[in-house]
Design a protein around this motif. Sequence first.
Motif, short mmCIF file in Angstrom:
data_model
loop_
_atom_site.label_atom_id
_atom_site.label_comp_id
_atom_site.label_asym_id
_atom_site.label_seq_id
_atom_site.Cartn_x
_atom_site.Cartn_y
_atom_site.Cartn_z
N SER A 242 0.82 -1.22 0.00
CA SER A 242 0.00 0.00 0.00
C SER A 242 0.85 1.26 0.00
O SER A 242 0.35 2.35 -0.30
CB SER A 242 -0.95 0.00 1.19
N ILE A 243 2.13 1.13 0.35
CA ILE A 243 3.05 2.27 0.20
C ILE A 243 3.48 2.35 -1.26
O ILE A 243 4.14 1.45 -1.77
CB ILE A 243 4.28 2.14 1.11
N GLN A 244 3.07 3.42 -1.92
CA GLN A 244 3.35 3.57 -3.35
C GLN A 244 3.88 4.96 -3.66
O GLN A 244 3.48 5.60 -4.64
CB GLN A 244 2.09 3.23 -4.17
N ASP A 245 4.79 5.44 -2.79
CA ASP A 245 5.36 6.77 -2.97
C ASP A 245 6.75 6.73 -3.57
O ASP A 245 7.45 7.75 -3.62
CB ASP A 245 5.39 7.51 -1.63
N GLY A 246 7.16 5.56 -4.06
CA GLY A 246 8.48 5.43 -4.66
C GLY A 246 9.58 5.03 -3.70
O GLY A 246 10.72 4.82 -4.11
N SER A 247 9.24 4.91 -2.40
CA SER A 247 10.27 4.62 -1.40
C SER A 247 10.56 3.13 -1.25
O SER A 247 11.61 2.74 -0.74
CB SER A 247 9.87 5.19 -0.04
N VAL A 248 9.61 2.28 -1.69
CA VAL A 248 9.79 0.83 -1.56
C VAL A 248 9.30 0.13 -2.83
O VAL A 248 8.51 0.69 -3.60
CB VAL A 248 9.02 0.25 -0.34
N ALA A 249 9.75 -1.10 -3.01
CA ALA A 249 9.23 -1.94 -4.11
C ALA A 249 7.76 -2.25 -3.84
O ALA A 249 7.39 -2.58 -2.71
CB ALA A 249 10.03 -3.22 -4.20
N VAL A 250 6.94 -2.12 -4.87
CA VAL A 250 5.50 -2.34 -4.71
C VAL A 250 5.13 -3.78 -5.04
O VAL A 250 4.27 -4.38 -4.40
CB VAL A 250 4.69 -1.36 -5.58
#
Length: 281
Positions: A242-250
Amino acid sequence: MTSTGNPSTVTASINFYVPPDNGVRAYINTSADPVTGKREQNYSVAPHDMVIENVRGKEDEYTLDKVGFQFYRAPAKHTSFVEDEEIKKEYYPETIELYKKLTGASRVVIFDHTIRRYRPGETGASPDKRQPAAQAHVDQTTKASIARVHRHLPAEDVPELLKKRFQIINLWRPINVPALEWPLALCDYRSVVPEKDALPVTLIFPDREGETYGVVHNPDHKWKYLRGMMPEEIVLIKCFDSIQDGSVAVFTPHTAFIDPSTPPDTPHRESIEIRALVFYD
């Protein structure tokens, strides 16, 4: 069993998604034709040769948040993998603890598992005849991932759960023998252009619809595998975050493939894949 060494890379064919023309909604029917064993679909696939790096000895360089997948040595207490109810009773609880240990999650809900046993010449999508999945794909889109929360969690819990980080992570393990035949290739998320490389495909079930991503060919993709994975080894495959701000692999495109370095007398691949919703406080 003979060995052909431990190559640093192999070049192998990967089947990529080719969408239908004119923006038509892509679909595949999950029920196979009882005669042909094939499932109706309106898209095609195209093979492309890709270099696949063997990361044996470098496993620690690959983590869920950095690349979308993560290897770990974790012998299972349950080892028969024959009866579904036994798997749910014995393997699910130990797997939930492993998820929590490796991710720091506070709540893990397993929603299904798939056992695949390669049987040359067999076809069919029934649970007892599932073959290695030989097409680059991601198991859930964002829409399908949210639908999974609604489907598998109590309705009163859903609003709060959706406010916090959650993921869908698969846990894949060879059964009985090393996975030298039909190993699993995983694509480093850092080499993926999500909006161009992963396109939605509707799954038509008898009673509902789901949605996966078909993965289109991109020559810049960086594909990896852990050659000869043992039953004591697992790989976590992130299918959604659910983190989709570019900081982690989705997510992680993945597929089974024919490894040209596989010895000819290798036992047929068997594997189990657990799929779980993973929640954080």
